[in-house]
Scaffold this active site. Structure first.
Site, PDB file in Angstrom:
ATOM      1  N   GLY A  35       1.162  -1.519   0.088  1.00 27.56           N
ATOM      2  CA  GLY A  35       0.230   0.350  -0.577  1.00 27.56           C
ATOM      3  C   GLY A  35       1.155   1.299   0.266  1.00 27.56           C
ATOM      4  O   GLY A  35       0.305   2.036  -0.694  1.00 27.56           O
ATOM      5  N   HIS A  36       1.726   1.150   0.424  1.00 25.24           N
ATOM      6  CA  HIS A  36       2.884   2.486   0.666  1.00 25.24           C
ATOM      7  C   HIS A  36       3.627   2.527  -0.485  1.00 25.24           C
ATOM      8  O   HIS A  36       3.623   3.601  -1.234  1.00 25.24           O
ATOM      9  CB  HIS A  36       4.018   2.540   1.993  1.00 25.24           C
ATOM     10  CG  HIS A  36       3.141   2.155   3.564  1.00 25.24           C
ATOM     11  ND1 HIS A  36       3.240   0.938   4.210  1.00 25.24           N
ATOM     12  CD2 HIS A  36       2.926   2.757   4.008  1.00 25.24           C
ATOM     13  CE1 HIS A  36       2.665   1.488   5.406  1.00 25.24           C
ATOM     14  NE2 HIS A  36       2.365   2.459   5.188  1.00 25.24           N
TER      15      HIS A  36
END
Ligand code: AMP
Length: 306
Positions: A36-37
């Protein structure tokens, strides 16, 4: 990738870059990095000349009863991931760098309207802590663009409002939520889950997917959609005989005001928070009509079929 651990070294590196008129993108994180990051970093990479990522577990956004001490920290692993995603500068400040006068000083006060619902009531000081640290990072780094995830929808909305109201002159970009193949939103806190809790955690995305599915079939009454979401939530635990997370909220709110809606539209978001074991998990989905352009829309069908 350059790793910088104090703000004067950071300023030095950045002043060389701003002389060259480079476009700077910032991705603030608390570490424990996952894909996600990664999507935020690669989105920044594709649009900016210089990508700065910060890792700082911000003490003032945690209540004393929360998981500040045990929050996943893996600087070595994070460095490797960031280098592979193409970050240029990793900023890992000391607490004294961001809070030179201690932790009880100045705070950014978020507007009550945007914090009276969703995660606001359960985490009374949280968003003031988030906005304060984000403002400090924006002031130090002065990026042209800063990237945030839709997974933390209320956080993104507050940061967007802060940037507008405080005339920060930074573009705030919202990136889509990255999920596991079974629908669970990626989160650093998923590391807390054992296998039973991991199964239970799927209840969050199941209930959101059900709401989205009924919205796409034409239902517009929030009360009916929420009832469908609650049924999906209960069914999931009944079917899987797994532990039942403590549901904090399942809400349908306006994307701009974050206030509950009675009739939903493409300007609504369904959001959920629940405690699963020692993890407090959140997730949300924008109510969008079915369209081949929106990758999320293959998601409800895919995860509703067992
Ligand atoms: P955190 O390290 O949890 O504070 O998150 C840093 C940034 O990554 C925030 O803008 C989050 O919204 C974003 N983020 C966290 N999880 C996800 C995800 N599953 N998909 C996309 N962005 C995410």
């Amino acid at each position: 990738m350059q790793v910088v651990t104090d703000s004067s070294a950071l300023k030095e590196s950045l002043s060389e870059l701003s002389d060259k008129n480079y476009r700077i993108g910032l991705v603030p994180t608390m570490g424990g990095l996952h894909a996600g990051h990664g999507s935020l970093v690669t989105t920044a990479r594709s649009a900016c000349d210089v990508v700065v990522v910060s890792i700082f577990v911000n003490p003032i956004q945690f209540a004393p009863s929360e998981d500040f001490a045990s929050y996943p920290r893996d600087l070595l692993g994070d460095r490797q991931k960031l280098a592979s995603w193409g970050a240029d500068i990793l900023f890992v400040p000391e607490e004294s760098d961001l809070y030179p006068d201690g932790l009880s000083g100045m705070r950014v006060q978020p507007p009550a309207q945007l914090t009276s619902g969703l995660c606001g009531p359960g985490r009374p000081q949280h968003f003031a802590g988030v906005l304060t640290v984000v403002l400090k990072l924006l002031n130090l780094i002065r990026p042209h663009v800063a990237y945030f995830g839709q997974k933390d929808f209320q956080q993104w909305r507050l940061i967007q409002q802060m940037a507008t109201e405080l005339l920060l002159g930074v573009t705030i970009v919202r990136c889509p939520t990255v999920r596991e193949p079974d629908g669970l939103a990626l989160s650093s806190r998923n590391a807390y889950l054992d296998s039973r809790e991991r199964l239970a955690a799927r209840g969050l995305s199941r209930s959101l997917a059900t709401i989205l599915e009924h919205y796409q079939k034409g239902e517009r009454a929030a009360a009916i959609l929420l009832e469908r979401g609650h049924c999906a939530w209960d069914d999931w635990f009944a079917k899987n005989a797994c532990l039942i997370p403590q549901l904090e909220y399942l809400s349908l709110v306006d994307t701009r005001t974050l206030e509950p809606v009675e009739r939903v539209s493409a300007e609504s978001v369904a959001a959920v928070a629940a405690r699963v074991g020692k993890a407090r998990l959140i997730d949300n989905v924008l109510l969008a009509p079915a369209s081949p352009d929106l990758p999320l829309l293959s998601w409800p069908a895919a995860i509703l079929v067992e």
